[in-house]
Design a protein around this motif. Sequence first.
Motif, mmCIF file in Angstrom:
data_model
loop_
_atom_site.group_PDB
_atom_site.id
_atom_site.type_symbol
_atom_site.label_atom_id
_atom_site.label_comp_id
_atom_site.label_asym_id
_atom_site.label_seq_id
_atom_site.Cartn_x
_atom_site.Cartn_y
_atom_site.Cartn_z
ATOM 1 N N GLY A 174 -4.555 -1.978 -18.950
ATOM 2 C CA GLY A 174 -3.416 -1.513 -18.528
ATOM 3 C C GLY A 174 -2.589 -2.319 -17.435
ATOM 4 N N SER A 175 -1.646 -1.687 -17.000
ATOM 5 C CA SER A 175 -0.881 -2.360 -15.779
ATOM 6 C C SER A 175 -1.562 -2.266 -14.433
ATOM 7 C CB SER A 175 0.496 -1.920 -15.949
ATOM 8 O OG SER A 175 1.093 -2.176 -17.111
ATOM 9 N N SER A 176 -1.181 -3.010 -13.463
ATOM 10 C CA SER A 176 -1.706 -3.001 -12.037
ATOM 11 C C SER A 176 -0.430 -3.400 -11.238
ATOM 12 C CB SER A 176 -2.794 -3.664 -11.798
ATOM 13 O OG SER A 176 -4.070 -3.317 -12.357
ATOM 14 N N ILE A 177 -0.595 -2.861 -10.127
ATOM 15 C CA ILE A 177 0.756 -3.246 -9.185
ATOM 16 C C ILE A 177 -0.016 -4.315 -8.165
ATOM 17 C CG2 ILE A 177 2.062 -2.752 -7.071
ATOM 18 C CD1 ILE A 177 2.108 0.203 -8.441
ATOM 19 N N LEU A 178 0.542 -5.508 -7.952
ATOM 20 C CA LEU A 178 0.257 -6.701 -7.467
ATOM 21 C C LEU A 178 1.263 -6.886 -6.114
ATOM 22 C CD1 LEU A 178 -2.150 -8.993 -7.428
ATOM 23 C CD2 LEU A 178 -0.119 -10.329 -8.012
ATOM 24 N N VAL A 179 0.533 -7.025 -4.835
ATOM 25 C CA VAL A 179 1.608 -6.774 -3.675
ATOM 26 C C VAL A 179 0.768 -8.000 -2.627
ATOM 27 C CG1 VAL A 179 2.205 -4.378 -3.782
ATOM 28 C CG2 VAL A 179 0.190 -5.300 -2.130
ATOM 29 N N LYS A 180 1.802 -8.204 -1.725
ATOM 30 C CA LYS A 180 1.154 -9.434 -0.698
ATOM 31 C C LYS A 180 0.104 -9.078 -0.138
ATOM 32 C CE LYS A 180 4.344 -11.801 1.219
ATOM 33 N NZ LYS A 180 5.496 -12.328 2.191
ATOM 34 N N LYS A 181 -0.914 -9.830 0.159
ATOM 35 C CA LYS A 181 -2.162 -9.342 0.873
ATOM 36 C C LYS A 181 -1.714 -8.815 2.322
ATOM 37 C CE LYS A 181 -6.517 -10.287 1.205
ATOM 38 N NZ LYS A 181 -7.455 -9.986 -0.015
ATOM 39 N N GLY A 182 -2.490 -7.680 2.385
ATOM 40 C CA GLY A 182 -2.431 -6.632 3.611
ATOM 41 C C GLY A 182 -1.346 -5.481 3.253
ATOM 42 N N ASN A 183 -0.749 -5.717 2.086
ATOM 43 C CA ASN A 183 0.150 -4.444 1.587
ATOM 44 C C ASN A 183 1.130 -3.918 2.834
ATOM 45 O OD1 ASN A 183 1.296 -2.569 -0.040
ATOM 46 N ND2 ASN A 183 -0.515 -1.382 -0.067
ATOM 47 N N PRO A 184 1.869 -5.030 3.206
ATOM 48 C CA PRO A 184 2.727 -4.605 4.432
ATOM 49 C C PRO A 184 3.857 -3.469 4.031
ATOM 50 C CG PRO A 184 3.332 -6.695 3.071
ATOM 51 C CD PRO A 184 2.166 -6.453 2.669
ATOM 52 N N GLU A 185 4.064 -3.384 2.701
ATOM 53 C CA GLU A 185 4.955 -2.135 2.603
ATOM 54 C C GLU A 185 4.197 -0.986 2.419
ATOM 55 O OE1 GLU A 185 7.981 -2.560 2.988
ATOM 56 O OE2 GLU A 185 7.785 -4.722 3.392
ATOM 57 N N GLY A 186 3.109 -0.886 2.310
ATOM 58 C CA GLY A 186 2.177 0.506 2.005
ATOM 59 C C GLY A 186 2.345 0.973 0.728
ATOM 60 N N ILE A 187 2.471 0.067 -0.454
ATOM 61 C CA ILE A 187 2.578 0.437 -1.825
ATOM 62 C C ILE A 187 1.221 0.946 -2.409
ATOM 63 C CG2 ILE A 187 3.357 -0.155 -4.011
ATOM 64 C CD1 ILE A 187 5.505 -0.187 -2.074
ATOM 65 N N LYS A 188 1.150 1.987 -2.804
ATOM 66 C CA LYS A 188 0.113 2.547 -3.406
ATOM 67 C C LYS A 188 0.288 3.159 -4.986
ATOM 68 C CE LYS A 188 -1.632 4.284 1.000
ATOM 69 N NZ LYS A 188 -2.030 5.698 1.635
ATOM 70 N N SER A 189 1.624 3.401 -5.598
ATOM 71 C CA SER A 189 1.573 3.915 -6.643
ATOM 72 C C SER A 189 2.894 3.286 -7.340
ATOM 73 C CB SER A 189 1.536 5.310 -6.774
ATOM 74 O OG SER A 189 2.525 5.907 -6.018
ATOM 75 N N LEU A 190 3.297 3.809 -8.424
ATOM 76 C CA LEU A 190 4.644 3.447 -9.038
ATOM 77 C C LEU A 190 5.686 4.396 -8.231
ATOM 78 C CD1 LEU A 190 3.918 3.671 -12.797
ATOM 79 C CD2 LEU A 190 4.830 1.715 -11.675
ATOM 80 N N GLU A 191 5.418 5.637 -7.674
ATOM 81 C CA GLU A 191 6.530 6.154 -6.996
ATOM 82 C C GLU A 191 6.832 5.558 -5.805
ATOM 83 O OE1 GLU A 191 3.633 7.332 -8.313
ATOM 84 O OE2 GLU A 191 4.496 8.771 -9.912
ATOM 85 N N GLY A 261 -7.464 -16.396 -2.413
ATOM 86 C CA GLY A 261 -7.730 -14.831 -2.495
ATOM 87 C C GLY A 261 -6.958 -14.352 -1.219
ATOM 88 N N ASN A 262 -6.213 -15.252 -0.800
ATOM 89 C CA ASN A 262 -5.481 -14.665 0.712
ATOM 90 C C ASN A 262 -3.738 -14.374 0.562
ATOM 91 O OD1 ASN A 262 -7.407 -14.925 2.417
ATOM 92 N ND2 ASN A 262 -7.080 -17.206 2.578
ATOM 93 N N ASP A 263 -3.293 -14.346 -0.784
ATOM 94 C CA ASP A 263 -2.097 -14.275 -1.147
ATOM 95 C C ASP A 263 -1.450 -12.962 -1.589
ATOM 96 O OD1 ASP A 263 -1.339 -16.930 -0.536
ATOM 97 O OD2 ASP A 263 -1.183 -17.647 -2.658
ATOM 98 N N PHE A 264 -2.466 -12.301 -2.331
ATOM 99 C CA PHE A 264 -2.202 -10.812 -2.836
ATOM 100 C C PHE A 264 -3.224 -10.159 -3.042
ATOM 101 C CE2 PHE A 264 0.090 -14.303 -5.520
ATOM 102 C CZ PHE A 264 1.381 -13.972 -5.095
ATOM 103 N N GLU A 265 -3.005 -8.816 -3.205
ATOM 104 C CA GLU A 265 -3.856 -7.900 -3.638
ATOM 105 C C GLU A 265 -3.573 -6.708 -4.691
ATOM 106 O OE1 GLU A 265 -4.547 -4.499 -0.424
ATOM 107 O OE2 GLU A 265 -3.982 -6.496 0.854
ATOM 108 N N VAL A 266 -4.325 -5.950 -5.163
ATOM 109 C CA VAL A 266 -4.280 -5.135 -6.284
ATOM 110 C C VAL A 266 -4.225 -3.718 -5.513
ATOM 111 C CG1 VAL A 266 -4.895 -3.999 -8.380
ATOM 112 C CG2 VAL A 266 -4.862 -6.512 -8.213
ATOM 113 N N VAL A 267 -3.087 -2.855 -5.770
ATOM 114 C CA VAL A 267 -3.320 -1.711 -5.193
ATOM 115 C C VAL A 267 -3.097 -0.605 -6.300
ATOM 116 C CG1 VAL A 267 -2.249 -2.443 -2.951
ATOM 117 C CG2 VAL A 267 -0.765 -1.547 -4.938
ATOM 118 N N GLY A 268 -3.831 0.714 -5.874
ATOM 119 C CA GLY A 268 -3.758 1.637 -6.822
ATOM 120 C C GLY A 268 -4.614 1.625 -8.156
ATOM 121 N N ASP A 269 -4.530 2.552 -9.168
ATOM 122 C CA ASP A 269 -5.236 2.741 -10.261
ATOM 123 C C ASP A 269 -4.645 1.932 -11.388
ATOM 124 O OD1 ASP A 269 -7.357 4.239 -8.979
ATOM 125 O OD2 ASP A 269 -6.072 5.929 -9.358
ATOM 126 N N GLN A 270 -5.282 1.535 -12.314
ATOM 127 C CA GLN A 270 -4.735 0.888 -13.698
ATOM 128 C C GLN A 270 -3.867 2.089 -14.398
ATOM 129 O OE1 GLN A 270 -6.595 -1.623 -17.508
ATOM 130 N NE2 GLN A 270 -7.967 -0.943 -15.898
#
Length: 327
Positions: A174-191, A261-270
Amino acid sequence: MTARTTRPLPPVDGSPRPSARRRLAAVGALAVAGSLLLTACGDQTDGGGEEGGGDTKAKESAAPLFDKLPQRIQDAGVIKVGSDIAYAPVEFYDENDEIAGIDPDLAEALEKQLGVEFEFGNGTFDGLITGLNSGRHDIIMSAMTDTKQRQEGLDDKGEKVGEGVDFVDYFRAGSSILVKKGNPEGIKSLEDLCGETVALQRGTANEELAEAQSEKCDKPIEILAFDKDTEALLQVKQGRAVADINDYPVAAYNAKTSGGGNDFEVVGDQIDAAPYGIAVGKEDTQLRDAIKAAVDAIIDNGEYQKVLEKWEVTNAAVEEATINGGK
């Protein structure tokens, strides 16, 4: 949709990689060359002796499924593969500018079953189906999601825009959301992407996913679409986009390897797991069926599982190949 620290991430600075082709696995090539040589020798005999009869069988048995291939592929000894080779860990150029990844490794296993080479040619993702239907490629292996639209040659509005393709489905992700490490914008889902800027690769199911979500938003998503996913990743890394929507294995690989491993992180579910398919022309049913038989064979003999274990994507495995299983 779909990791090894020894396989470096393609550069996210947008720098191009050479579009060289890699001829995978000399085993398949040697088997075919040897069988053709033996057959040529057999043609000079009357076929009545052990040597003549054996030579004819040698060509047929060069690989278990060689005789299932169309005659043109048998004669060429090559299956030309269209691929966008900038999508680690599915297909990418390694530190030696060789093609590496899940698809090339699976292709190497398929070669042993079919007795011909899989020759990868680099191209832009949204032009691969056109290249297939024009004869530039015999098949496509490029983390391509099997969808009804692609099967029928339709655009997002259901309008006919070209010839459709058949798929041999061999992987599920499936698809995933990739954000900057630390998730500064607090993204958790498509919404959470509503009203934000998102970067992604043009012509993918992820672009369709973002467009569908944007229609549900009070404030639409600004979508930045690029020819290469590496360009989209750069937007996130430099802060011009809050997220990249990506195939799950690709997102996980980038989170693990980019910048140590310091640039990005995956957030939320697949999101919306769906099949990857090997695309084949609608009229090329014999090749399609040979590919399906070969995928089933490597699932049965364990080579498929070994490849998925190597790249740490066993959760995307299928139990058997299917044709046109996408929705």
